[in-house]
Design a protein around this motif. Structure first.
Motif, PDB file in Angstrom:
ATOM      1  N   PHE A  77      28.840  41.446  34.384  1.00 58.82           N
ATOM      2  CA  PHE A  77      29.660  41.502  33.462  1.00 58.82           C
ATOM      3  C   PHE A  77      31.095  41.606  33.974  1.00 58.82           C
ATOM      4  O   PHE A  77      32.078  40.988  33.599  1.00 58.82           O
ATOM      5  N   LEU A  78      31.233  42.708  34.907  1.00 58.00           N
ATOM      6  CA  LEU A  78      32.925  43.030  35.205  1.00 58.00           C
ATOM      7  C   LEU A  78      33.206  41.884  35.980  1.00 58.00           C
ATOM      8  O   LEU A  78      34.403  41.662  36.092  1.00 58.00           O
ATOM      9  N   ALA A  79      32.156  41.500  36.888  1.00 58.12           N
ATOM     10  CA  ALA A  79      32.799  40.337  37.956  1.00 58.12           C
ATOM     11  C   ALA A  79      32.967  39.233  37.065  1.00 58.12           C
ATOM     12  O   ALA A  79      34.082  38.498  37.496  1.00 58.12           O
ATOM     13  N   ILE A  80      32.293  38.835  36.073  1.00 56.65           N
ATOM     14  CA  ILE A  80      32.610  37.672  35.346  1.00 56.65           C
ATOM     15  C   ILE A  80      33.887  37.898  34.660  1.00 56.65           C
ATOM     16  O   ILE A  80      34.868  37.152  34.473  1.00 56.65           O
ATOM     17  N   PHE A  81      34.285  38.939  33.877  1.00 54.99           N
ATOM     18  CA  PHE A  81      35.493  39.024  33.114  1.00 54.99           C
ATOM     19  C   PHE A  81      36.793  39.315  34.022  1.00 54.99           C
ATOM     20  O   PHE A  81      37.546  38.726  33.451  1.00 54.99           O
ATOM     21  N   ILE A  82      36.671  39.806  35.159  1.00 55.05           N
ATOM     22  CA  ILE A  82      37.599  40.031  36.171  1.00 55.05           C
ATOM     23  C   ILE A  82      38.031  38.988  36.738  1.00 55.05           C
ATOM     24  O   ILE A  82      39.148  38.375  36.649  1.00 55.05           O
ATOM     25  N   ALA A  83      36.968  38.007  37.036  1.00 56.93           N
ATOM     26  CA  ALA A  83      37.067  36.658  37.582  1.00 56.93           C
ATOM     27  C   ALA A  83      37.918  35.769  36.492  1.00 56.93           C
ATOM     28  O   ALA A  83      38.823  35.022  37.028  1.00 56.93           O
ATOM     29  N   SER A  84      37.489  35.914  35.348  1.00 54.22           N
ATOM     30  CA  SER A  84      38.194  35.133  34.098  1.00 54.22           C
ATOM     31  C   SER A  84      39.587  35.285  33.939  1.00 54.22           C
ATOM     32  O   SER A  84      40.230  34.382  33.388  1.00 54.22           O
ATOM     33  N   ILE A  85      40.015  36.722  34.436  1.00 54.43           N
ATOM     34  CA  ILE A  85      41.448  37.120  34.219  1.00 54.43           C
ATOM     35  C   ILE A  85      42.268  36.520  35.422  1.00 54.43           C
ATOM     36  O   ILE A  85      43.282  36.109  35.354  1.00 54.43           O
ATOM     37  N   GLY A 145      30.015  49.862  29.149  1.00 52.19           N
ATOM     38  CA  GLY A 145      29.861  48.877  27.882  1.00 52.19           C
ATOM     39  C   GLY A 145      31.029  49.299  26.792  1.00 52.19           C
ATOM     40  O   GLY A 145      31.277  48.355  26.093  1.00 52.19           O
ATOM     41  N   MET A 146      31.510  50.732  26.847  1.00 55.25           N
ATOM     42  CA  MET A 146      32.742  50.919  26.047  1.00 55.25           C
ATOM     43  C   MET A 146      33.936  50.062  26.513  1.00 55.25           C
ATOM     44  O   MET A 146      34.847  49.711  25.642  1.00 55.25           O
ATOM     45  N   PHE A 147      34.113  49.893  27.591  1.00 54.19           N
ATOM     46  CA  PHE A 147      35.554  49.288  28.179  1.00 54.19           C
ATOM     47  C   PHE A 147      35.045  47.630  27.743  1.00 54.19           C
ATOM     48  O   PHE A 147      36.281  46.979  27.647  1.00 54.19           O
ATOM     49  N   LEU A 148      33.884  47.193  27.916  1.00 56.67           N
ATOM     50  CA  LEU A 148      33.516  45.917  27.546  1.00 56.67           C
ATOM     51  C   LEU A 148      33.144  45.612  26.231  1.00 56.67           C
ATOM     52  O   LEU A 148      32.637  44.343  25.947  1.00 56.67           O
ATOM     53  N   ALA A 149      33.296  46.348  25.492  1.00 53.47           N
ATOM     54  CA  ALA A 149      32.552  46.389  24.043  1.00 53.47           C
ATOM     55  C   ALA A 149      33.566  45.243  23.231  1.00 53.47           C
ATOM     56  O   ALA A 149      32.734  44.393  22.642  1.00 53.47           O
ATOM     57  N   VAL A 150      34.763  44.969  23.231  1.00 48.30           N
ATOM     58  CA  VAL A 150      35.445  43.784  22.592  1.00 48.30           C
ATOM     59  C   VAL A 150      35.019  42.495  23.097  1.00 48.30           C
ATOM     60  O   VAL A 150      34.908  41.549  22.339  1.00 48.30           O
ATOM     61  N   PRO A 151      35.133  42.422  24.488  1.00 44.58           N
ATOM     62  CA  PRO A 151      34.909  40.975  25.015  1.00 44.58           C
ATOM     63  C   PRO A 151      33.484  40.597  24.844  1.00 44.58           C
ATOM     64  O   PRO A 151      33.169  39.334  24.422  1.00 44.58           O
ATOM     65  N   LEU A 152      32.357  41.720  24.823  1.00 45.49           N
ATOM     66  CA  LEU A 152      31.215  41.291  24.616  1.00 45.49           C
ATOM     67  C   LEU A 152      30.952  40.842  23.097  1.00 45.49           C
ATOM     68  O   LEU A 152      30.080  39.980  22.664  1.00 45.49           O
ATOM     69  N   LEU A 156      33.962  43.183  43.508  1.00 44.37           N
ATOM     70  CA  LEU A 156      34.807  42.393  43.969  1.00 44.37           C
ATOM     71  C   LEU A 156      34.306  41.154  44.814  1.00 44.37           C
ATOM     72  O   LEU A 156      34.576  40.044  44.869  1.00 44.37           O
ATOM     73  N   ILE A 157      32.939  41.483  45.340  1.00 41.19           N
ATOM     74  CA  ILE A 157      32.345  40.323  46.193  1.00 41.19           C
ATOM     75  C   ILE A 157      31.803  39.238  45.058  1.00 41.19           C
ATOM     76  O   ILE A 157      31.966  38.086  45.296  1.00 41.19           O
ATOM     77  N   GLY A 158      31.343  39.716  43.726  1.00 40.00           N
ATOM     78  CA  GLY A 158      31.083  38.854  42.704  1.00 40.00           C
ATOM     79  C   GLY A 158      32.286  38.203  42.330  1.00 40.00           C
ATOM     80  O   GLY A 158      32.159  37.032  42.085  1.00 40.00           O
ATOM     81  N   VAL A 159      33.132  38.828  42.207  1.00 40.39           N
ATOM     82  CA  VAL A 159      34.433  38.109  41.783  1.00 40.39           C
ATOM     83  C   VAL A 159      35.120  36.879  42.645  1.00 40.39           C
ATOM     84  O   VAL A 159      35.232  35.898  42.269  1.00 40.39           O
ATOM     85  N   ALA A 160      34.810  37.487  44.097  1.00 40.65           N
ATOM     86  CA  ALA A 160      35.252  36.516  44.941  1.00 40.65           C
ATOM     87  C   ALA A 160      34.275  35.172  44.825  1.00 40.65           C
ATOM     88  O   ALA A 160      34.917  33.843  44.949  1.00 40.65           O
ATOM     89  N   PHE A 161      33.036  35.415  44.595  1.00 38.45           N
ATOM     90  CA  PHE A 161      32.076  34.381  44.566  1.00 38.45           C
ATOM     91  C   PHE A 161      32.350  33.153  43.514  1.00 38.45           C
ATOM     92  O   PHE A 161      32.374  32.185  43.405  1.00 38.45           O
ATOM     93  N   ILE A 162      32.739  33.962  42.386  1.00 30.54           N
ATOM     94  CA  ILE A 162      32.793  33.370  41.151  1.00 30.54           C
ATOM     95  C   ILE A 162      34.090  32.421  41.191  1.00 30.54           C
ATOM     96  O   ILE A 162      34.282  31.467  40.736  1.00 30.54           O
ATOM     97  N   LEU A 163      34.982  33.256  41.685  1.00 25.82           N
ATOM     98  CA  LEU A 163      36.369  32.521  42.001  1.00 25.82           C
ATOM     99  C   LEU A 163      36.334  31.157  42.827  1.00 25.82           C
ATOM    100  O   LEU A 163      36.836  30.111  42.610  1.00 25.82           O
ATOM    101  N   VAL A 164      35.398  31.106  43.912  1.00 22.67           N
ATOM    102  CA  VAL A 164      35.253  30.111  44.787  1.00 22.67           C
ATOM    103  C   VAL A 164      34.522  29.011  43.904  1.00 22.67           C
ATOM    104  O   VAL A 164      34.931  27.892  44.268  1.00 22.67           O
ATOM    105  N   GLU A 165      33.733  29.445  43.042  1.00 31.58           N
ATOM    106  CA  GLU A 165      32.809  28.296  42.245  1.00 31.58           C
ATOM    107  C   GLU A 165      33.590  27.906  40.953  1.00 31.58           C
ATOM    108  O   GLU A 165      33.195  27.128  40.179  1.00 31.58           O
ATOM    109  N   SER A 166      34.931  28.539  40.801  1.00 29.32           N
ATOM    110  CA  SER A 166      35.652  28.226  39.465  1.00 29.32           C
ATOM    111  C   SER A 166      35.733  26.765  39.040  1.00 29.32           C
ATOM    112  O   SER A 166      35.289  26.157  38.144  1.00 29.32           O
ATOM    113  N   SER A 167      36.160  25.908  40.207  1.00 31.33           N
ATOM    114  CA  SER A 167      36.590  24.682  40.128  1.00 31.33           C
ATOM    115  C   SER A 167      35.412  23.842  39.642  1.00 31.33           C
ATOM    116  O   SER A 167      35.179  22.897  38.836  1.00 31.33           O
TER     117      SER A 167
END
Length: 344
Positions: A35-43, A307-314, A152-163
């Motif tokens: 979840f952290l990787a997905i949300f950070i990558a979206s930002i 989960g408290m940090f991600l409560a609103v996005p989820l 960070l590794i997850g964010v990097a992979f998601i950003l690579v695959e973003s397009s």
């Protein structure tokens, strides 16, 4: 027959919800990283797109984004770590001073005619627990870095695959314009949420740091950073962040100074966390203030502190998913503040 079908649908969705939440709770360690990787990558995706807009190759742009994150992370850790270590070393001193303050207060109550046994009060009062959460934070730095590296590794992979992911979504939703619109709305709201939250958290941390410097409280930058981080936890985060500074004020200053400091913290909490944020999050994201608060409790139980940090996005994700189907639209209405529900 129609009512029977509705009941079946309700029980089906309820059962599916229970199974999904149970699975998320059991796999919370892995799910949190995902979840952290997905949300950070979206930002960070718009930042990557902006760099590519200036004719910077995608690989170099990705390296720059990751390097920027690491630079900010290490800078913050370097600034905070020295204060945190010094504070942890002084915890026994603060614990003893607090014990003396409690004994003095009990002695004053005894003079007023109250019969209080100091020994029983001191035995039942766990002074170490008031400060040990910071000591535990210092001991968990290694675990923090290991999880951060995975994120960070997850964010990097998601950003690579973003397009490629965008093209995949176009193929999947080419016949469902509403689903495509809902996903675009979700992505926009995630970015908007974290933008608002980061700005209000920076404001909270800055005001706290400046206030503590004026009041001559130890480690003002540390407590300002704690206010910045905990403000990402809706409603109660800034209140929790005030406890260490108020205790230090009680130890080193007088009761009147601590009362003034508590009043300023109360104003900060109410104006920024309990008034401005629920208003902006509710109107900007379509969630009611009550839903934001109870989502904090629920997702904190499912996924722990993250989960408290991600409560609103989820919760916002759940609302958008419910809005996309006529059968579950009523759930989306319950979660909404009705600012986007015309005619209701």
């Amino acid at each position: 027959m129609i009512e029977s079908d509705r009941v079946k649908y309700y029980f089906f969705y309820l059962s599916a919800f229970v199974v999904i939440i149970g699975g998320l709770k059991m796999a919370s360690q892995a799910v949190v990283i995902l979840f952290l990787a997905i949300f950070i990558a979206s930002i960070l995706s718009p930042v990557l797109s902006r760099l590519q807009h200036y004719k910077i190759p995608k690989l170099i742009a990705l390296i720059l984004v990751v390097f920027m994150i690491l630079l900010i992370l290490f800078f913050v850790v370097y600034i905070i770590n020295s204060s945190l270590k010094d504070f942890v070393n002084n915890v026994p001193f603060y614990e003893e001073k607090l014990r003396v303050l409690v004994l003095d207060a009990l002695a004053s109550l005894t003079k007023l005619g109250f019969e209080i046994e100091p020994k029983s009060i001191l035995e039942g009062f766990n002074f170490g627990a008031l400060f040990n959460f910071t000591a535990g934070a210092a001991g968990n730095i290694g675990m923090f870095f290991s999880k951060t590296l995975l994120v960070l590794i997850g964010v990097a992979f998601i950003l690579v695959e973003s397009s490629n992911f965008e093209r995949k979504l176009d193929i999947i939703f080419k016949r469902d314009k509403d689903a495509q619109k809902n996903f675009a709305l979700f992505s926009h709201n995630i970015q908007k949420y974290f933008s608002i939250k980061t700005l209000t958290s920076l404001l909270t941390g800055s005001v706290i740091t400046g206030t503590l410097i004026l009041f001559d409280i130890d480690y003002p930058v540390l407590w300002g950073f704690l206010g910045f981080i905990l403000n990402f936890i809706p409603v109660i985060g800034s209140f929790i962040a005030s406890i260490p500074a108020l205790l230090l004020s009680l130890i080193h200053q007088d009761l009147m100074t601590t009362a003034w400091l508590a009043l300023i913290y109360l104003i900060i909490n109410n104006v920024i966390s309990n008034v401005l944020e629920p208003k902006f999050m509710g109107q900007g994201l379509g969630l009611s203030a009550a839903v934001i608060f109870f989502s904090l409790i629920f997702w904190g139980w499912v996924l722990g502190p993250v989960g408290m940090f991600l409560a609103v996005p989820l919760t916002m994700t759940l609302k958008i998913a419910c809005d996309s189907s006529p059968r579950t639209q009523w759930i989306g209405i319950l979660l909404s503040n009705l600012s986007r529900k015309k005619g209701l």
